[in-house]
Design a protein around this motif. Structure first.
Motif, PDB file in Angstrom:
ATOM      1  N   PRO A 150      -2.175   5.978 -14.267  1.00 46.82           N
ATOM      2  CA  PRO A 150      -1.305   5.104 -13.489  1.00 46.82           C
ATOM      3  C   PRO A 150      -2.127   4.100 -12.676  1.00 46.82           C
ATOM      4  O   PRO A 150      -3.190   4.417 -12.147  1.00 46.82           O
ATOM      5  N   VAL A 151      -1.607   2.887 -12.587  1.00 47.93           N
ATOM      6  CA  VAL A 151      -2.250   1.810 -11.832  1.00 47.93           C
ATOM      7  C   VAL A 151      -1.204   1.199 -10.904  1.00 47.93           C
ATOM      8  O   VAL A 151      -0.121   0.812 -11.353  1.00 47.93           O
ATOM      9  N   GLU A 152      -1.524   1.145  -9.627  1.00 49.67           N
ATOM     10  CA  GLU A 152      -0.599   0.594  -8.636  1.00 49.67           C
ATOM     11  C   GLU A 152      -0.906  -0.880  -8.404  1.00 49.67           C
ATOM     12  O   GLU A 152      -2.068  -1.278  -8.251  1.00 49.67           O
ATOM     13  N   LEU A 153       0.147  -1.698  -8.356  1.00 44.94           N
ATOM     14  CA  LEU A 153       0.018  -3.131  -8.143  1.00 44.94           C
ATOM     15  C   LEU A 153       0.246  -3.437  -6.669  1.00 44.94           C
ATOM     16  O   LEU A 153       1.300  -3.117  -6.108  1.00 44.94           O
ATOM     17  N   MET A 154      -0.750  -4.060  -6.048  1.00 38.45           N
ATOM     18  CA  MET A 154      -0.669  -4.432  -4.636  1.00 38.45           C
ATOM     19  C   MET A 154      -0.289  -5.910  -4.548  1.00 38.45           C
ATOM     20  O   MET A 154      -1.113  -6.793  -4.723  1.00 38.45           O
ATOM     21  N   TRP A 155       1.013  -6.176  -4.297  1.00 39.44           N
ATOM     22  CA  TRP A 155       1.521  -7.544  -4.328  1.00 39.44           C
ATOM     23  C   TRP A 155       1.238  -8.260  -3.013  1.00 39.44           C
ATOM     24  O   TRP A 155       1.181  -7.643  -1.950  1.00 39.44           O
ATOM     25  N   GLN A 156       1.110  -9.582  -3.130  1.00 40.90           N
ATOM     26  CA  GLN A 156       0.954 -10.432  -1.950  1.00 40.90           C
ATOM     27  C   GLN A 156       1.541 -11.808  -2.258  1.00 40.90           C
ATOM     28  O   GLN A 156       1.519 -12.257  -3.413  1.00 40.90           O
ATOM     29  N   ARG A 177       6.855  10.120 -12.143  1.00 37.93           N
ATOM     30  CA  ARG A 177       7.191  10.487 -10.777  1.00 37.93           C
ATOM     31  C   ARG A 177       5.915  10.796 -10.006  1.00 37.93           C
ATOM     32  O   ARG A 177       4.953  11.321 -10.562  1.00 37.93           O
ATOM     33  N   PHE A 178       5.952  10.460  -8.726  1.00 47.24           N
ATOM     34  CA  PHE A 178       4.815  10.684  -7.831  1.00 47.24           C
ATOM     35  C   PHE A 178       5.033  11.985  -7.063  1.00 47.24           C
ATOM     36  O   PHE A 178       6.121  12.245  -6.552  1.00 47.24           O
ATOM     37  N   ARG A 179       3.977  12.809  -6.971  1.00 49.03           N
ATOM     38  CA  ARG A 179       4.066  14.078  -6.246  1.00 49.03           C
ATOM     39  C   ARG A 179       4.007  13.807  -4.745  1.00 49.03           C
ATOM     40  O   ARG A 179       2.975  13.984  -4.096  1.00 49.03           O
ATOM     41  N   SER A 180       5.106  13.369  -4.209  1.00 50.92           N
ATOM     42  CA  SER A 180       5.174  13.032  -2.787  1.00 50.92           C
ATOM     43  C   SER A 180       5.565  14.253  -1.973  1.00 50.92           C
ATOM     44  O   SER A 180       6.375  15.086  -2.396  1.00 50.92           O
ATOM     45  N   LYS A 181       4.991  14.363  -0.771  1.00 51.81           N
ATOM     46  CA  LYS A 181       5.335  15.478   0.123  1.00 51.81           C
ATOM     47  C   LYS A 181       6.788  15.385   0.563  1.00 51.81           C
ATOM     48  O   LYS A 181       7.464  16.394   0.749  1.00 51.81           O
ATOM     49  N   ASP A 192       8.419   3.001  -9.028  1.00 55.06           N
ATOM     50  CA  ASP A 192       9.001   1.663  -9.089  1.00 55.06           C
ATOM     51  C   ASP A 192       8.329   0.903 -10.231  1.00 55.06           C
ATOM     52  O   ASP A 192       7.107   0.705 -10.216  1.00 55.06           O
ATOM     53  N   PRO A 193       9.070   0.447 -11.249  1.00 56.00           N
ATOM     54  CA  PRO A 193       8.432  -0.238 -12.381  1.00 56.00           C
ATOM     55  C   PRO A 193       7.743  -1.536 -12.010  1.00 56.00           C
ATOM     56  O   PRO A 193       6.919  -2.037 -12.780  1.00 56.00           O
ATOM     57  N   GLN A 194       8.065  -2.099 -10.837  1.00 52.57           N
ATOM     58  CA  GLN A 194       7.379  -3.307 -10.387  1.00 52.57           C
ATOM     59  C   GLN A 194       6.133  -2.991  -9.567  1.00 52.57           C
ATOM     60  O   GLN A 194       5.392  -3.905  -9.200  1.00 52.57           O
ATOM     61  N   ARG A 195       5.909  -1.730  -9.267  1.00 57.37           N
ATOM     62  CA  ARG A 195       4.736  -1.339  -8.489  1.00 57.37           C
ATOM     63  C   ARG A 195       3.688  -0.598  -9.302  1.00 57.37           C
ATOM     64  O   ARG A 195       2.529  -0.505  -8.886  1.00 57.37           O
ATOM     65  N   PHE A 196       4.078  -0.074 -10.455  1.00 54.70           N
ATOM     66  CA  PHE A 196       3.143   0.723 -11.243  1.00 54.70           C
ATOM     67  C   PHE A 196       3.211   0.304 -12.714  1.00 54.70           C
ATOM     68  O   PHE A 196       4.291  -0.004 -13.236  1.00 54.70           O
ATOM     69  N   ILE A 197       2.059   0.303 -13.334  1.00 62.30           N
ATOM     70  CA  ILE A 197       1.956   0.251 -14.782  1.00 62.30           C
ATOM     71  C   ILE A 197       1.118   1.457 -15.210  1.00 62.30           C
ATOM     72  O   ILE A 197       0.287   1.949 -14.440  1.00 62.30           O
ATOM     73  N   VAL A 198       1.361   1.948 -16.405  1.00 65.29           N
ATOM     74  CA  VAL A 198       0.685   3.162 -16.879  1.00 65.29           C
ATOM     75  C   VAL A 198       0.011   2.855 -18.207  1.00 65.29           C
ATOM     76  O   VAL A 198       0.676   2.409 -19.158  1.00 65.29           O
TER      77      VAL A 198
END
Length: 498
Positions: A128-134, A162-166, A176-182
């Motif tokens: 997984p790769v997270e996109l940091m938008w600006q 899915r992210f293993r969030s606490k 979020d498909p706009q925040r992550f690409i795999v």
């Protein structure tokens, strides 16, 4: 009359005539929720990798393998082979404005690091790769692409990441498909996690580590000679311990003090070479298996390989390299597609990011083209682009014959006025001009007669005048043009007089 159709469930039949009106054709029929195979409890879909299932662990067990010199070296080799490729943007059907925008955006990214992180996908199956938008002016672009640990994510029964969030608990947080690409390798519906190449290295690396441990113990035990001490039969335990201490000191320092009634004998560990070869063969087998798993061959890393086998092995590695490059390109193109959708619209074509191998230039062809060019051949821009893989804008506009300083006098502007030239021509004997013209043109005529086509003619001209540079050839051609022009004037004058 039997209707032609399809049973979409045990109780529902859809005829082909009604298929166009059906709204369920785009829905899955065979799903995990409807399957009676079992094993699909909860939202979490376990990784079906057999190594991880047997160990009861996640893919962190594969990260430990990279500390091995052989596995880690092969990982670096695979990543370096992809990073050495040529890469760039291909516009395709995208508008020029969109292509320039994407090219400028990619220039600001650390693509070498991003590609290295994307290349973890073939190793662990998915990355997984997270996109940091600006915001960038009136647009919105990713400032960076950050690879996140794959063990932080899992897939659910619907193959959604899915992210293993606490905060989300066991069900995890839907991505979020706009925040992550795999980036994934060989992902399927049955196995959305993809296939990790490091899974093929787990047991060979484990056996190699264990075999090396036992080989070291074997070497410590049988690699050094045995020191055997003999004491009198009636010696007590204290005297025996004292002799053992003396022998231990002798092994370390080669010096020992023993009673005069005791003896020391040094015995070599003979006949153990065959046992040592067992460990060596085990380690070489494990090395070979790891190289085959990571590189597709073991010829370029084994000591008994030759040049032919190493070359054949390198060609197999090329296929794996192209597969890794395809994973990187697919992930980056997915990111480019998101950028174009958000800034220009979903109906606008996006440029493509590609990686390719730089083709080697044929030296024989290049030398031939150089010789022909020096002989006066004028190749078209289409030929240079097709032969040497050039692009628009790489070639400067060649000067025309009228603009060329060397051939600007092709029409032979006389240095004297026309009247003086005519008088000089009238005073020249025709036989002298004809003799000079034949002597000057003889080598050229002979070369043209022997040649079968234009390219061969230019090659023969280069052989006839090996010491003549292009400047001398141009001067010679200018002289011939002058002679031809003069002879034409004399011939026309003779025709008028006749």
């Amino acid at each position: 009359m039997n209707k032609r159709g399809l049973w979409v469930s045990p109780t529902e039949f859809v005829s082909f005539a009604e298929a166009k009106r059906s709204t369920t054709l785009n829905q899955h029929i065979a799903t995990r929720s409807r399957s009676d195979a079992g094993g699909f409890s909860g939202a979490n879909l376990p990784n079906p990798d057999p190594i991880l299932k047997a160990q009861g662990k996640d893919i962190t067990v594969y990260r430990d393998l990279r500390s091995s010199a052989l596995v880690g070296g092969n990982v670096r080799r695979r990543k370096a082979s992809v990073l050495s490729l040529e890469r760039g943007i291909k516009r395709g059907d995208a508008p020029p404005k969109v292509e320039r925008f994407i090219r400028d955006w990619l220039t600001d990214l650390d693509l070498d690091r991003i590609i290295r992180e994307l290349l973890d996908a073939p190793l662990f199956g998915y990355q997984p790769v997270e996109l940091m938008w600006q915001p960038l002016g009136m647009h919105l672009v990713p400032q960076d692409l950050l690879g996140k640990p794959a063990e932080w994510f899992f897939y659910d029964k619907d193959n959604a990441l899915r992210f293993r969030s606490k905060e989300a608990g066991q069900d995890g947080e839907l991505y979020d498909p706009q925040r992550f690409i795999v980036a994934r390798q060989d992902a399927t519906y049955a196995n959305p996690y993809g296939f990790p190449d490091l899974s093929m290295c787990f047991w060979p690396a484990t056996f190699m580590k264990g075999g090396l441990k036992f080989w070291v113990q074997f070497t410590e035990k049988y690699g050094s000679p045995w020191v055997i001490g003999k004491h009198p039969r009636g010696a007590n335990d204290g005297e025996t311990d004292l002799l053992l201490d003396s022998l231990e000191a002798m092994v370390q320092d080669a010096v020992a003090a023993i009673p005069d009634d005791s003896s020391v004998q040094i015995i070599e560990a003979a006949g153990k070479a065959g046992s040592a070869e067992v460990y060596r063969e085990l380690l070489e087998y494990c090395r070979s298996e790891i190289n085959v798993a990571m590189l597709g061959q073991n010829q370029t890393t084994e000591k008994d390989s030759n040049r032919a086998s190493a070359t054949a092995g390198a060609e197999v590695t090329k296929d794996i390299r192209d597969g890794d490059a395809g994973i990187v390109a697919a992930a980056l193109n997915a990111c480019i597609r998101l950028v174009v959708d958000l800034n220009f619209g979903a109906d606008v074509a996006a440029p493509l990011y590609e990686l390719w191998e730089q083709e080697e230039i044929d030296k024989t062809l290049a030398q031939r083209d150089k010789a022909l060019t020096e002989s006066g051949v004028k190749f078209t821009d289409a030929y240079w682009k097709r032969t040497y893989n050039l692009q628009d804008g790489d070639l400067a506009t060649a000067p025309t014959a009228a603009d060329s300083p060397d051939f600007a006098e092709a029409t032979v502007r006389p240095l004297l006025d026309q009247i003086a030239l005519d008088q000089a021509i009238n005073g020249l004997p025709a036989e002298v001009l004809q003799q000079q013209a034949e002597q000057a043109a003889a080598p050229f005529i002979e070369a043209l007669q022997r040649a079968r086509d234009g390219s061969e003619a230019l090659g023969l001209l280069a052989e006839a005048f090996p010491q003549m540079d292009d400047q001398a050839l141009q001067e010679q051609l200018a002289n011939l043009l002058f002679i031809a022009d003069t002879w034409g004037r004399l011939s026309a004058r003779a025709d008028r007089e006749d």
